[in-house]
Design a protein around this motif. Structure first.
Motif, PDB file in Angstrom:
ATOM      1  N   PRO A 143       0.802  -1.234   0.000  1.00  0.00           N
ATOM      2  CA  PRO A 143       0.000   0.000   0.000  1.00  0.00           C
ATOM      3  C   PRO A 143       0.837   1.287   0.000  1.00  0.00           C
ATOM      4  CG  PRO A 143      -0.837  -1.536   1.644  1.00  0.00           C
ATOM      5  CD  PRO A 143       0.465  -2.082   1.138  1.00  0.00           C
ATOM      6  N   LEU A 144       2.098   1.220   0.375  1.00  0.00           N
ATOM      7  CA  LEU A 144       2.966   2.394   0.349  1.00  0.00           C
ATOM      8  C   LEU A 144       3.856   2.404  -0.888  1.00  0.00           C
ATOM      9  CD1 LEU A 144       4.125   2.823   4.058  1.00  0.00           C
ATOM     10  CD2 LEU A 144       2.302   4.001   2.844  1.00  0.00           C
ATOM     11  N   GLY A 145       3.580   1.549  -1.848  1.00  0.00           N
ATOM     12  CA  GLY A 145       4.325   1.580  -3.097  1.00  0.00           C
ATOM     13  C   GLY A 145       5.368   0.503  -3.255  1.00  0.00           C
ATOM     14  N   GLY A 146       5.440  -0.440  -2.334  1.00  0.00           N
ATOM     15  CA  GLY A 146       6.401  -1.534  -2.496  1.00  0.00           C
ATOM     16  C   GLY A 146       7.479  -1.526  -1.450  1.00  0.00           C
ATOM     17  N   VAL A 147       8.731  -1.639  -1.860  1.00  0.00           N
ATOM     18  CA  VAL A 147       9.846  -1.786  -0.928  1.00  0.00           C
ATOM     19  C   VAL A 147      10.055  -0.478  -0.164  1.00  0.00           C
ATOM     20  CG1 VAL A 147      12.315  -2.246  -0.679  1.00  0.00           C
ATOM     21  CG2 VAL A 147      10.956  -3.564  -2.309  1.00  0.00           C
ATOM     22  N   ARG A 148      10.063  -0.593   1.134  1.00  0.00           N
ATOM     23  CA  ARG A 148      10.279   0.514   2.055  1.00  0.00           C
ATOM     24  C   ARG A 148      11.295   0.083   3.099  1.00  0.00           C
ATOM     25  NH1 ARG A 148       8.004   5.545   0.933  1.00  0.00           N
ATOM     26  NH2 ARG A 148       6.474   5.142  -0.677  1.00  0.00           N
ATOM     27  N   SER A 149      11.602   0.984   4.002  1.00  0.00           N
ATOM     28  CA  SER A 149      12.481   0.648   5.119  1.00  0.00           C
ATOM     29  C   SER A 149      11.641   0.217   6.302  1.00  0.00           C
ATOM     30  CB  SER A 149      13.308   1.880   5.515  1.00  0.00           C
ATOM     31  OG  SER A 149      14.097   1.586   6.642  1.00  0.00           O
ATOM     32  N   LYS A 150      12.157  -0.759   7.026  1.00  0.00           N
ATOM     33  CA  LYS A 150      11.556  -1.056   8.320  1.00  0.00           C
ATOM     34  C   LYS A 150      11.789   0.155   9.213  1.00  0.00           C
ATOM     35  CE  LYS A 150      12.116  -6.046   8.228  1.00  0.00           C
ATOM     36  NZ  LYS A 150      12.694  -7.226   8.907  1.00  0.00           N
TER      37      LYS A 150
END
Length: 183
Positions: A143-150
């Protein structure tokens, strides 16, 4: 459980309360004592590169990461907590406080203006998740566009990680907050 209640009970790491319920690390995840990777992040514009290894050389910094700029938990709790405590943390020997997110540098600059971080917190963009991946702290949040940071926080002294607090589910708000940082 509220993080202030956890800290008030004398538990030094709120993450430890949750660690038995969640898998919060992998074999490759960065550890205390490791050198920070030589990764370029971006400040304000795509041409202003900031190399993390160089930035932390000879300094003691706090680096905390959020899943996304302008998201509710990041904008209402995580970043404002560090803004509020910035002077106190710097009086305890912290040279700089850095917030990183997988966003473009223009978004991070706008978020910094929105949150009044000038002179307190540097907001650095990790647009391709290079830092998140190098630390093995990336997570896929569709929902936030894919790969993010933990979501995590760390104290870095002269390029080495002194403390590391990773949220047990990667996105929660407990041990990576300013109130829980381990100096």
């Amino acid at each position: 459980m509220n993080v202030s209640k956890i800290v008030a009970r004398g538990i030094k790491s709120p993450c430890s309360v949750f660690s038995r319920y969640f898998q919060n690390s992998s074999a490759n995840m960065v550890q205390v004592g490791d050198a920070v990777p030589s990764v370029d992040l971006y400040e304000d514009v795509p041409t202003n590169k900031v190399n993390l290894a160089k930035l932390s050389s000879g300094k003691k910094i706090i680096l905390f990461a959020v899943p996304g700029a302008f998201t509710p938990g990041c904008s209402k709790t995580h970043l404002p907590g560090y803004v509020k405590k910035a002077d106190d943390l710097k009086s305890q020997g912290i040279d700089e406080i850095v917030c990183v997110s997988v966003n473009d540098p223009f978004v991070m600059a706008a978020w910094g203006r929105d949150q009044n971080t000038a002179g307190k917190i540097r907001l650095l963009a990790d647009p391709s998740a290079a830092l998140a991946k190098a630390l093995d702290l990336s997570v896929d949040i569709a929902p936030l566009g894919g790969v993010r940071s933990k979501r995590y926080s760390m104290v870095i002294a002269d390029g080495k990680i002194e403390s590391l607090q990773v949220e047990p589910d990667g996105t929660g708000l407990s041990c990576s907050l300013a109130e829980a940082i381990k100096l």
